[in-house]
Design a protein around this motif. Structure first.
Motif, mmCIF file in Angstrom:
data_model
loop_
_atom_site.group_PDB
_atom_site.id
_atom_site.type_symbol
_atom_site.label_atom_id
_atom_site.label_comp_id
_atom_site.label_asym_id
_atom_site.label_seq_id
_atom_site.Cartn_x
_atom_site.Cartn_y
_atom_site.Cartn_z
ATOM 1 N N GLY A 274 14.411 -2.358 -0.336
ATOM 2 C CA GLY A 274 14.139 -2.778 -1.697
ATOM 3 C C GLY A 274 12.677 -2.836 -2.072
ATOM 4 O O GLY A 274 12.334 -3.405 -3.107
ATOM 5 N N LEU A 275 11.804 -2.247 -1.242
ATOM 6 C CA LEU A 275 10.380 -2.208 -1.535
ATOM 7 C C LEU A 275 9.916 -0.771 -1.651
ATOM 8 O O LEU A 275 10.446 0.118 -0.968
ATOM 9 N N ALA B 229 20.583 -6.976 0.784
ATOM 10 C CA ALA B 229 19.644 -6.764 -0.321
ATOM 11 C C ALA B 229 20.377 -6.576 -1.638
ATOM 12 O O ALA B 229 19.953 -7.089 -2.684
ATOM 13 N N ALA B 230 21.506 -5.862 -1.597
ATOM 14 C CA ALA B 230 22.281 -5.652 -2.826
ATOM 15 C C ALA B 230 22.900 -6.956 -3.311
ATOM 16 O O ALA B 230 22.892 -7.252 -4.514
ATOM 17 N N ALA B 231 23.415 -7.763 -2.376
ATOM 18 C CA ALA B 231 24.034 -9.028 -2.759
ATOM 19 C C ALA B 231 22.995 -10.019 -3.284
ATOM 20 O O ALA B 231 23.254 -10.762 -4.230
ATOM 21 N N ALA B 232 21.825 -10.035 -2.655
ATOM 22 C CA ALA B 232 20.776 -10.977 -3.055
ATOM 23 C C ALA B 232 20.004 -10.503 -4.275
ATOM 24 O O ALA B 232 19.351 -11.298 -4.943
ATOM 25 N N ASP B 233 20.042 -9.199 -4.532
ATOM 26 C CA ASP B 233 19.316 -8.595 -5.656
ATOM 27 C C ASP B 233 17.821 -8.879 -5.576
ATOM 28 O O ASP B 233 17.185 -9.245 -6.567
ATOM 29 N N TYR C 41 11.684 -13.120 -2.033
ATOM 30 C CA TYR C 41 11.943 -12.253 -0.884
ATOM 31 C C TYR C 41 12.835 -12.967 0.128
ATOM 32 O O TYR C 41 12.800 -14.193 0.245
ATOM 33 N N LEU C 42 13.613 -12.175 0.874
ATOM 34 C CA LEU C 42 14.346 -12.677 2.020
ATOM 35 C C LEU C 42 13.676 -12.157 3.281
ATOM 36 O O LEU C 42 13.441 -10.946 3.410
ATOM 37 N N LEU C 43 13.388 -13.063 4.206
ATOM 38 C CA LEU C 43 12.796 -12.695 5.497
ATOM 39 C C LEU C 43 13.780 -13.088 6.592
ATOM 40 O O LEU C 43 14.094 -14.278 6.744
ATOM 41 N N LEU C 44 14.274 -12.114 7.330
ATOM 42 C CA LEU C 44 15.288 -12.349 8.352
ATOM 43 C C LEU C 44 14.687 -12.196 9.733
ATOM 44 O O LEU C 44 13.832 -11.334 9.968
ATOM 45 N N SER C 45 15.175 -13.016 10.663
ATOM 46 C CA SER C 45 14.728 -12.920 12.049
ATOM 47 C C SER C 45 15.610 -11.913 12.784
ATOM 48 O O SER C 45 16.747 -12.214 13.157
ATOM 49 N N THR D 134 26.552 -10.974 8.491
ATOM 50 C CA THR D 134 26.163 -10.508 7.158
ATOM 51 C C THR D 134 26.808 -11.376 6.082
ATOM 52 O O THR D 134 26.154 -11.781 5.110
ATOM 53 N N ASP D 135 28.095 -11.668 6.249
ATOM 54 C CA ASP D 135 28.777 -12.546 5.288
ATOM 55 C C ASP D 135 28.130 -13.932 5.264
ATOM 56 O O ASP D 135 27.994 -14.541 4.197
ATOM 57 N N ALA D 136 27.732 -14.430 6.438
ATOM 58 C CA ALA D 136 27.114 -15.758 6.503
ATOM 59 C C ALA D 136 25.778 -15.770 5.769
ATOM 60 O O ALA D 136 25.464 -16.728 5.058
ATOM 61 N N VAL D 137 24.982 -14.723 5.933
ATOM 62 C CA VAL D 137 23.697 -14.644 5.241
ATOM 63 C C VAL D 137 23.912 -14.578 3.725
ATOM 64 O O VAL D 137 23.231 -15.274 2.951
ATOM 65 N N CYS D 138 24.859 -13.762 3.293
ATOM 66 C CA CYS D 138 25.144 -13.675 1.858
ATOM 67 C C CYS D 138 25.619 -15.026 1.321
ATOM 68 O O CYS D 138 25.269 -15.412 0.193
ATOM 69 N N ALA D 139 26.405 -15.760 2.131
ATOM 70 C CA ALA D 139 26.863 -17.090 1.711
ATOM 71 C C ALA D 139 25.693 -18.058 1.563
ATOM 72 O O ALA D 139 25.667 -18.884 0.640
ATOM 73 N N LEU D 140 24.708 -17.969 2.471
ATOM 74 C CA LEU D 140 23.518 -18.822 2.359
ATOM 75 C C LEU D 140 22.790 -18.560 1.046
ATOM 76 O O LEU D 140 22.362 -19.498 0.366
#
Length: 224
Positions: A147-148, A87-91, A67-71, A50-56
């Motif tokens: 978030g939808l 979702a909260a971090a990416a807004d 939108y963010l699409l995760l595998s 989760t931290d790695a995705v937020c860092a990206l």
């Protein structure tokens, strides 16, 4: 959806021998034009994906991504992703896409972990929204979204996570529209497909670099 609408696809490639996985974030437009990359790593069997995705997301810093699409939700051997936190971090909305029917991860987590390692993973897993079936190009996908605004039948099956007989009600509204718009062919959204290919290439390159002896003495002189 407009051709220039952008999504950030995130996928991983795992090297169990090194204990690390490589995550790639690929910005891809709805017309399949690729528009940016970023990379991060996470621990196989850890809780840092989760931290790695937020860092990206922070590293790319792309306000034009809608939108963010995760595998999936459990890369790198049950390194469970916290979709509401992402979702909260990416807004912006987050959708996780997987490709096989499943009874859920609860029993698998209990088989592999115990104590605090199990409790921490279950706490993240149980916060995830339910998976729902979606047909795209004659393929069956399974989608979670945060978030939808979704119009989902309020049934017992729809409320259950990873329902064995069909994985819950089909998503209606935005989630289905978004996934189909970014899946022009086949059964894998293009941002995720591109991210997966790039993550695999980066992981293979890193492995080759580790295995290659450093014999490049005087390399700076040779290259000018």
């Amino acid at each position: 959806m407009k051709p220039g609408t952008r999504a950030l696809g995130i996928a991983e490639s795992t090297d169990e021998s090194s204990g690390r996985c490589t995550l790639c974030g690929a910005v891809v437009r709805a017309d399949r034009a690729v528009d940016g990359f970023a990379f991060a790593t996470a621990t196989v069997g850890g809780l840092d994906a989760t931290d790695a995705v937020c860092a990206l997301v922070d590293r790319l810093d792309r306000e034009d991504v809608r939108y963010l699409l995760l595998s999936g939700v459990a890369p790198a051997w049950f390194n469970v992703l916290d979709l509401p936190r992402i979702a909260a971090a990416a807004d912006r909305p987050v959708l996780s896409v997987s490709y096989e029917a499943s009874p859920g991860l609860d029993s698998a987590l209990r088989e592999q972990f115990d104590g605090e390692a199990l409790r921490s993973r279950l706490a993240v897993y149980e916060r995830l929204p339910p998976r729902r079936r979606l047909r795209a190009n004659d393929e069956t996908l399974f989608v979670r979204s945060v978030g939808l605004d979704e119009e989902v039948a309020d049934t017992e099956d729809a409320a259950r996570d990873d329902v064995t007989a069909g994985d819950g009600a089909a998503p209606r509204g935005e989630a289905a529209r978004i996934v189909r718009a970014f899946t022009p062919v086949g059964g894998r959204p293009e941002p995720i497909r591109v991210a997966r290919l790039a993550a695999r290439g980066a992981r293979q390159w890193e492995a080759a670099e580790r295995d290659t002896p450093d014999n490049d003495s005087g390399g700076a002189d040779r290259h000018g």
